[in-house]
Design a protein around this motif. Structure first.
Motif, PDB file in Angstrom:
ATOM      1  N   MET A  98       0.839  -1.208   0.000  1.00  0.00           N
ATOM      2  CA  MET A  98       0.000   0.000   0.000  1.00  0.00           C
ATOM      3  C   MET A  98       0.867   1.249   0.000  1.00  0.00           C
ATOM      4  O   MET A  98       0.689   2.163  -0.797  1.00  0.00           O
ATOM      5  N   VAL A  99       1.870   1.254   0.932  1.00  0.00           N
ATOM      6  CA  VAL A  99       2.793   2.392   0.984  1.00  0.00           C
ATOM      7  C   VAL A  99       3.520   2.522  -0.346  1.00  0.00           C
ATOM      8  O   VAL A  99       3.689   3.605  -0.894  1.00  0.00           O
ATOM      9  N   LEU A 100       3.894   1.337  -0.868  1.00  0.00           N
ATOM     10  CA  LEU A 100       4.620   1.312  -2.137  1.00  0.00           C
ATOM     11  C   LEU A 100       3.791   1.968  -3.237  1.00  0.00           C
ATOM     12  O   LEU A 100       4.283   2.806  -3.997  1.00  0.00           O
ATOM     13  N   ASN A 101       2.505   1.587  -3.284  1.00  0.00           N
ATOM     14  CA  ASN A 101       1.648   2.159  -4.316  1.00  0.00           C
ATOM     15  C   ASN A 101       1.542   3.669  -4.164  1.00  0.00           C
ATOM     16  O   ASN A 101       1.525   4.398  -5.155  1.00  0.00           O
ATOM     17  N   GLY A 102       1.479   4.128  -2.898  1.00  0.00           N
ATOM     18  CA  GLY A 102       1.409   5.566  -2.667  1.00  0.00           C
ATOM     19  C   GLY A 102       2.638   6.261  -3.209  1.00  0.00           C
ATOM     20  O   GLY A 102       2.536   7.279  -3.911  1.00  0.00           O
ATOM     21  N   VAL A 103       3.816   5.692  -2.909  1.00  0.00           N
ATOM     22  CA  VAL A 103       5.056   6.296  -3.400  1.00  0.00           C
ATOM     23  C   VAL A 103       5.044   6.348  -4.919  1.00  0.00           C
ATOM     24  O   VAL A 103       5.386   7.366  -5.542  1.00  0.00           O
ATOM     25  N   VAL A 104       4.636   5.227  -5.533  1.00  0.00           N
ATOM     26  CA  VAL A 104       4.597   5.165  -6.999  1.00  0.00           C
ATOM     27  C   VAL A 104       3.707   6.264  -7.553  1.00  0.00           C
ATOM     28  O   VAL A 104       4.079   6.983  -8.496  1.00  0.00           O
ATOM     29  N   MET A 105       2.520   6.416  -6.928  1.00  0.00           N
ATOM     30  CA  MET A 105       1.583   7.404  -7.460  1.00  0.00           C
ATOM     31  C   MET A 105       2.141   8.817  -7.318  1.00  0.00           C
ATOM     32  O   MET A 105       2.057   9.621  -8.253  1.00  0.00           O
ATOM     33  N   VAL A 106       2.738   9.115  -6.138  1.00  0.00           N
ATOM     34  CA  VAL A 106       3.266  10.467  -5.934  1.00  0.00           C
ATOM     35  C   VAL A 106       4.365  10.769  -6.947  1.00  0.00           C
ATOM     36  O   VAL A 106       4.362  11.831  -7.602  1.00  0.00           O
ATOM     37  N   LEU A 107       5.293   9.821  -7.116  1.00  0.00           N
ATOM     38  CA  LEU A 107       6.392  10.039  -8.066  1.00  0.00           C
ATOM     39  C   LEU A 107       5.856  10.250  -9.470  1.00  0.00           C
ATOM     40  O   LEU A 107       6.301  11.133 -10.211  1.00  0.00           O
ATOM     41  N   MET A 108       4.878   9.413  -9.849  1.00  0.00           N
ATOM     42  CA  MET A 108       4.361   9.506 -11.208  1.00  0.00           C
ATOM     43  C   MET A 108       3.659  10.835 -11.422  1.00  0.00           C
ATOM     44  O   MET A 108       3.802  11.469 -12.467  1.00  0.00           O
ATOM     45  N   PHE A 109       2.946  11.283 -10.374  1.00  0.00           N
ATOM     46  CA  PHE A 109       2.252  12.566 -10.491  1.00  0.00           C
ATOM     47  C   PHE A 109       3.265  13.694 -10.667  1.00  0.00           C
ATOM     48  O   PHE A 109       3.100  14.555 -11.534  1.00  0.00           O
ATOM     49  N   CYS A 110       4.337  13.667  -9.852  1.00  0.00           N
ATOM     50  CA  CYS A 110       5.370  14.709  -9.983  1.00  0.00           C
ATOM     51  C   CYS A 110       5.960  14.692 -11.390  1.00  0.00           C
ATOM     52  O   CYS A 110       6.143  15.747 -12.022  1.00  0.00           O
ATOM     53  N   GLY A 111       6.236  13.486 -11.876  1.00  0.00           N
ATOM     54  CA  GLY A 111       6.795  13.382 -13.224  1.00  0.00           C
ATOM     55  C   GLY A 111       5.863  13.990 -14.249  1.00  0.00           C
ATOM     56  O   GLY A 111       6.294  14.729 -15.142  1.00  0.00           O
ATOM     57  N   LEU A 112       4.560  13.710 -14.093  1.00  0.00           N
ATOM     58  CA  LEU A 112       3.608  14.255 -15.063  1.00  0.00           C
ATOM     59  C   LEU A 112       3.560  15.767 -14.979  1.00  0.00           C
ATOM     60  O   LEU A 112       3.437  16.442 -16.010  1.00  0.00           O
ATOM     61  N   VAL A 113       3.679  16.314 -13.734  1.00  0.00           N
ATOM     62  CA  VAL A 113       3.671  17.773 -13.608  1.00  0.00           C
ATOM     63  C   VAL A 113       4.837  18.368 -14.379  1.00  0.00           C
ATOM     64  O   VAL A 113       4.688  19.329 -15.142  1.00  0.00           O
ATOM     65  N   GLY A 116      11.439  14.826 -15.577  1.00  0.00           N
ATOM     66  CA  GLY A 116      10.171  14.099 -15.656  1.00  0.00           C
ATOM     67  C   GLY A 116      10.394  12.637 -15.934  1.00  0.00           C
ATOM     68  O   GLY A 116       9.817  11.779 -15.264  1.00  0.00           O
ATOM     69  N   SER A 117      11.279  12.342 -16.898  1.00  0.00           N
ATOM     70  CA  SER A 117      11.471  10.911 -17.187  1.00  0.00           C
ATOM     71  C   SER A 117      12.185  10.225 -16.034  1.00  0.00           C
ATOM     72  O   SER A 117      11.911   9.061 -15.763  1.00  0.00           O
ATOM     73  N   LEU A 118      13.074  10.943 -15.314  1.00  0.00           N
ATOM     74  CA  LEU A 118      13.705  10.326 -14.132  1.00  0.00           C
ATOM     75  C   LEU A 118      12.635   9.905 -13.126  1.00  0.00           C
ATOM     76  O   LEU A 118      12.628   8.756 -12.659  1.00  0.00           O
ATOM     77  N   LEU A 119      11.682  10.824 -12.821  1.00  0.00           N
ATOM     78  CA  LEU A 119      10.690  10.508 -11.793  1.00  0.00           C
ATOM     79  C   LEU A 119       9.776   9.371 -12.247  1.00  0.00           C
ATOM     80  O   LEU A 119       9.510   8.423 -11.494  1.00  0.00           O
ATOM     81  N   MET A 120       9.317   9.458 -13.515  1.00  0.00           N
ATOM     82  CA  MET A 120       8.393   8.422 -13.984  1.00  0.00           C
ATOM     83  C   MET A 120       9.070   7.052 -14.018  1.00  0.00           C
ATOM     84  O   MET A 120       8.494   6.044 -13.588  1.00  0.00           O
ATOM     85  N   MET A 121      10.304   7.026 -14.530  1.00  0.00           N
ATOM     86  CA  MET A 121      11.017   5.742 -14.615  1.00  0.00           C
ATOM     87  C   MET A 121      11.263   5.179 -13.227  1.00  0.00           C
ATOM     88  O   MET A 121      11.130   3.971 -13.009  1.00  0.00           O
ATOM     89  N   THR A 122      11.627   6.058 -12.266  1.00  0.00           N
ATOM     90  CA  THR A 122      11.844   5.565 -10.912  1.00  0.00           C
ATOM     91  C   THR A 122      10.566   4.963 -10.353  1.00  0.00           C
ATOM     92  O   THR A 122      10.600   3.903  -9.711  1.00  0.00           O
ATOM     93  N   SER A 123       9.432   5.621 -10.621  1.00  0.00           N
ATOM     94  CA  SER A 123       8.183   5.087 -10.085  1.00  0.00           C
ATOM     95  C   SER A 123       7.878   3.729 -10.708  1.00  0.00           C
ATOM     96  O   SER A 123       7.455   2.797 -10.004  1.00  0.00           O
ATOM     97  N   VAL A 124       8.122   3.600 -12.012  1.00  0.00           N
ATOM     98  CA  VAL A 124       7.865   2.294 -12.646  1.00  0.00           C
ATOM     99  C   VAL A 124       8.796   1.231 -12.072  1.00  0.00           C
ATOM    100  O   VAL A 124       8.390   0.097 -11.798  1.00  0.00           O
ATOM    101  N   ALA A 125      10.077   1.627 -11.840  1.00  0.00           N
ATOM    102  CA  ALA A 125      11.035   0.663 -11.304  1.00  0.00           C
ATOM    103  C   ALA A 125      10.613   0.208  -9.913  1.00  0.00           C
ATOM    104  O   ALA A 125      10.726  -0.975  -9.567  1.00  0.00           O
ATOM    105  N   ILE A 126      10.105   1.145  -9.106  1.00  0.00           N
ATOM    106  CA  ILE A 126       9.654   0.762  -7.753  1.00  0.00           C
ATOM    107  C   ILE A 126       8.432  -0.134  -7.845  1.00  0.00           C
ATOM    108  O   ILE A 126       8.326  -1.145  -7.145  1.00  0.00           O
ATOM    109  N   PHE A 127       7.512   0.232  -8.753  1.00  0.00           N
ATOM    110  CA  PHE A 127       6.308  -0.601  -8.888  1.00  0.00           C
ATOM    111  C   PHE A 127       6.671  -2.011  -9.331  1.00  0.00           C
ATOM    112  O   PHE A 127       6.045  -2.983  -8.901  1.00  0.00           O
ATOM    113  N   ASN A 128       7.695  -2.107 -10.145  1.00  0.00           N
ATOM    114  CA  ASN A 128       8.099  -3.416 -10.658  1.00  0.00           C
ATOM    115  C   ASN A 128       8.651  -4.302  -9.553  1.00  0.00           C
ATOM    116  O   ASN A 128       8.713  -5.519  -9.695  1.00  0.00           O
TER     117      ASN A 128
END
Lengths: 275, 176, 109, 95
Positions: C1-16, C45-57
Motif C-alpha cells: 500500500m505504501v509502495l503504491n502511494g510512493v509510486v503514485m506520488v512520483l508519477m504525479f510529480c513526473g507528469l507535472v 520528468g522521465s527520471l521521476l516516472m522511470m523511478t516510479s515504474v522501477a519501484i512498482f516493478n
C-alpha cells in the motif's frame, strides 16, 4: 497543387480506413491468419527448437529461406548504393588543415596536400562542422555501451524482442555516431571501406554457409538438426544454436550495409567529408 | 639494466589498463542486461565484452588510463547526489517560469562568457552538462581551453552561475 | 500500500514536470528559451516516472524483477547523459545558423 | 493500478500532441527539432508504461533502451546536418 495533393492524401487515407472494416477483428481465433499453420508454430516451436520467442523460431528456422533472401536483398541494396554513388577520381578542390597544437586553420588551394603522416596537421572538412567538444566526448563515451547493447540484442534474440536485424542496426548506428559527432574520416579510419565490404559479404556467407554445412552433413539445406553431429548437444538444441549462428550472420550483414549506405550517401560517394 | 625493464612494464600497464577497465565495466553491464547466468550466455557475454573492448577500448580512454582513475570515479559518484538536488531546484524554477502568466516580463535571456579553470576533457564535459541540466542555463559552446559561453534564461540564474558547481566538479576530479 | 502511494506520488510529480515542459515549449518566446523547458523538464520528468515504474516493478522481489528495475534505471542514466548533449547540439545548430536571441521588448518569435 | 497507468499513458499522448504543434508550426527547422526531441523523450516513458500494461516489462525495457539510443542519434545527426548545410532558412529568415 498542394491542395490537390492534400485532397488525394485524405481520399486515399479514407479509403484505407474504410477497407480496414473488412479485416477480421483483432485477435480473432477464426481469422485466416491464425487458423492454418500458426497454431502449429505456437504449439510446437518450443519443443522443436528450444526457442521461447516464436517470432525468432519462425523467422530463422521454419522460414529460413525467406530470411536468407531478405539478407541478400539488404546486401544487394548496399552493393547498389556503392555502384551508383562511389566516385574514384579525385576532384580539384581547396583543402583545409588544422594545426593541432595551436588550433589555426590552413587553407590550401589546388591539389597540394600535407602528407597524412604528419602528426601536427589534421585534415578538416571544407563545408565545415566545427569541432564540438561536448558532443565528441559524450559520443566517445557512449559508443562502447551502444555496441555492447547491440551485441546483447543479437545474442538474446531467443529470449527477447531482438535478433540479427535489430542488433545489426544498432551496431551500425554506433559507427554512424562516430561519423556524425567527429567526422566521416574518423569513422572510416576506425572501420574501413574494405573491411566494410568484406563484412557485408561475410554476413550473407555465414548464413548461406550454415545452410550448406547442414546439407554437407546429410540433411536438407538449412535444416539445423544436422548440426547435432558436430555439436555436443541434442538435435533440438542444435536447432537453437543454428538459429544463433544465422542471427550473427544477419547482424554482420545489416551492420556493414548500414555503414556502407551512410558513408556513400553522406559523402556523395567521395568519402572525404560527410554529412 | 633495470630501467628499460621498468619502462616496458609501465608501457604494458598503459596498454592493458583501458582494455581491462572497459572489459570489466561492460561485463557488469552485460550481467544487468542479460539476466541469464548459465554458462552459454555468460560465454557469449565474455566474447561480446572482449570484442567491444578490443574495438573501442581506446575510445573510452584515448590516452591510456588517467592517473588516479578509481579516486576520480568515486569522486564523480559522490558528486551526483548534490547534482540531483540542484537539478530538482532548477526544474522547479523553470516550471514556475513556464507556468507563470506574465512569463515574458519575468525572463531576461542573456549570453554570459566566463573562463573555467578545469583542465581535463571529462571534467569540462561534466561541468558543461551539469550547467545544461541546472538553473535556467544551457551551455552554448566550450572551447578546448575552458572558455564557456552560457545562455541564461533570467537574471537570477545568470548570477548563480559557476562558483560552487565548478568547485565541486574540480574536487570530484581532483583538479583543485 | 505504501509502495503504491510512493509510486503514485512520483508519477504525479513526473507528469507535472512533463506538463510544464510541454506548455513551456509552446509559450516561451524564442528558440533559445524554448530549449530550457525541453531540455530540463523532460529529463527530470522521465527520471521521476522511470523511478516510479522501477519501484512498482519491485512489488514482489525476485532476481529477474530486480534486474528489470536496474535496466529501467539504466535507461535513466542513458537519458541523463544523452539529453543535455542533444540539447547542446540543437542549441549549437541554432547559434551557427545565426538565430538572434530574444531580448526584452521584442515580439514573440 | 493498471487503469492508472493507462490514463497516465493517454495523458502522455496528449502532451506529445502539444509538442507536435511545435514540430509542425515552429518557425525554424531547429524549433521543429525541439518538438521532435520532446516527443522522443516522452515516447521512452510511454514504452515502459505499455510494458507494464501488457505485463511484459522485461521485453519493453529493451525496446525503450533501443529507442532512447536511436532518438539521441537521430537528434544529433539532424542538428549536425542543419548546422553544416545551413538548411535552416527554408522559410523566410527569422526576425
Amino acid at each position: 497543387m498542394k491542395r490537390l495533393a492534400l485532397l488525394i492524401v485524405i481520399l486515399s487515407g479514407g479509403l484505407l480506413l474504410y477497407a480496414t472494416k473488412d479485416f477480421p477483428s483483432w485477435g480473432d481465433p477464426n481469422s485466416p491468419a491464425s487458423t492454418h499453420v500458426s497454431p502449429r508454430y505456437l504449439e510446437k516451436s518450443l519443443e522443436e527448437t528450444a526457442v521461447p520467442n516464436v517470432v525468432t523460431a519462425v523467422l530463422a528456422d521454419y522460414r529460413g529461406y525467406d530470411t536468407m533472401f531478405e539478407t541478400t536483398v539488404i546486401f544487394c541494396a548496399g552493393v547498389a548504393c556503392f555502384m551508383l554513388l562511389r566516385k574514384f577520381e579525385p576532384e580539384e578542390r581547396d583543402l583545409y588543415y588544422r594545426h593541432i597544437p595551436t588550433g589555426l586553420t590552413l587553407h590550401i588551394k589546388g591539389e597540394k596536400q600535407i602528407p597524412s603522416t604528419s602528426k601536427e596537421f589534421e585534415k578538416i572538412d571544407a563545408i565545415w562542422t566545427p569541432y564540438d567538444f561536448i558532443i565528441n566526448t559524450v559520443s566517445r563515451f557512449l559508443v562502447p555501451f551502444i555496441q555492447l547493447f547491440a551485441l546483447y540484442v543479437i545474442a538474446h534474440g531467443h529470449h527477447s524482442p531482438g535478433g540479427g536485424f535489430q542488433g545489426g542496426v544498432i551496431l551500425g548506428a554506433s559507427i554512424i555516431v562516430l561519423a556524425v559527432a567527429f567526422n566521416l574520416r574518423t569513422a572510416v579510419r576506425r572501420f574501413g571501406e574494405k573491411i566494410d565490404g568484406i563484412m557485408s559479404a561475410l554476413g550473407v556467407f555465414i548464413y548461406a554457409g550454415v545452410g550448406a554445412f547442414c546439407a554437407i552433413l546429410g540433411a536438407e539445406f538449412l535444416n539445423y538438426r544436422a548440426l547435432a553431429k558436430i555439436l555436443p548437444v541434442g538435435k533440438v538444441m542444435a536447432r537453437s544454436h543454428g538459429i544463433l549462428a544465422v542471427e550473427i550472420g544477419v547482424g554482420i550483414a545489416v551492420m556493414a550495409v548500414m555503414i556502407c549506405i551512410y558513408n556513400n550517401v553522406a559523402s556523395e560517394g567521395k568519402f572525404d567529408e560527410g554529412l | 639494466m633495470i630501467e628499460p625493464a621498468s619502462r616496458e612494464s609501465s608501457q604494458v600497464k598503459t596498454k592493458w589498463g583501458p582494455f581491462v577497465v572497459t572489459f570489466l565495466t561492460s561485463f557488469g553491464l552485460w550481467l544487468i542486461l542479460s539476466g541469464k547466468f548459465d554458462y552459454f550466455h555468460m560465454g557469449l557475454g565474455l566474447i561480446s565484452c572482449a570484442l567491444v573492448s578490443i574495438f573501442s577500448g581506446d575510445l573510452l580512454f584515448p590516452g591510456g588510463l588517467p592517473e588516479g582513475f578509481l579516486a576520480k570515479a568515486v569522486g564523480f559518484i559522490a558528486y551526483l547526489p548534490w547534482l540531483l538536488y540542484q537539478i530538482f531546484l532548477a526544474n522547479l524554477h523553470v516550471l514556475y517560469l513556464s507556468l507563470h502568466p506574465k512569463m515574458l516580463e519575468k525572463i531576461n535571456p542573456q549570453v554570459i562568457r566566463f573562463q573555467s579553470r578545469l583542465k581535463s576533457d571529462i571534467s569540462m564535459v561534466t561541468f558543461a552538462n551539469s550547467i545544461t541540466l541546472t538553473p535556467g542555463t544551457i551551455t552554448l559552446s566550450v572551447s578546448v581551453d575552458g572558455d564557456f559561453k552560457v545562455h541564461a534564461i533570467d537574471d537570477k540564474s545568470a548570477e548563480g552561475l559557476a562558483g560552487e558547481m565548478e568547485q565541486r566538479v574540480a574536487r570530484a576530479f581532483r583538479e583543485d | 500500500m505504501v509502495l503504491n502511494g510512493v509510486v503514485m506520488v512520483l508519477m504525479f510529480c513526473g507528469l507535472v514536470f512533463f506538463t510544464g515542459g510541454g506548455i513551456g515549449i509552446l509559450r516561451f518566446p524564442d528558440f533559445y528559451t524554448r530549449l530550457h523547458p525541453a531540455g530540463k523538464l523532460d529529463t527530470l520528468g522521465s527520471l521521476l516516472m522511470m523511478t516510479s515504474v522501477a519501484i512498482f516493478n519491485l512489488h514482489e522481489i525476485t532476481l529477474s524483477n530486480a534486474l528489470t528495475s536496474l535496466k529501467i534505471m539504466l535507461i535513466v542514466v542513458f537519458v541523463f547523459i544523452s539529453s543535455p548533449t542533444a540539447t547542446h547540439a540543437i542549441m549549437d545548430a541554432g547559434v551557427r545558423a545565426g538565430l538572434r536571441p530574444w531580448e526584452k521588448g521584442m515580439p514573440r518569435g | 493500478m493498471h487503469s492508472l497507468f493507462l490514463y497516465v499513458g493517454l495523458y502522455l499522448c496528449f502532451l506529445m500532441v502539444l509538442s507536435l504543434y511545435r514540430g509542425v508550426a515552429g518557425p525554424t527547422v531547429v524549433d521543429r527539432l525541439i518538438g521532435v526531441n520532446a516527443i522522443g523523450s516522452k515516447t521512452v516513458v510511454l514504452l515502459v508504461l505499455i510494458g507494464l500494461l501488457y505485463d511484459r516489462i522485461d521485453m519493453f525495457v529493451d525496446i525503450a533502451l533501443a529507442y532512447a539510443m536511436l532518438n539521441f542519434i537521430a537528434v544529433l545527426g539532424a542538428s549536425r546536418y542543419f548546422q553544416k548545410r545551413k538548411g535552416l532558412y527554408e522559410e523566410p529568415p527569422y526576425k
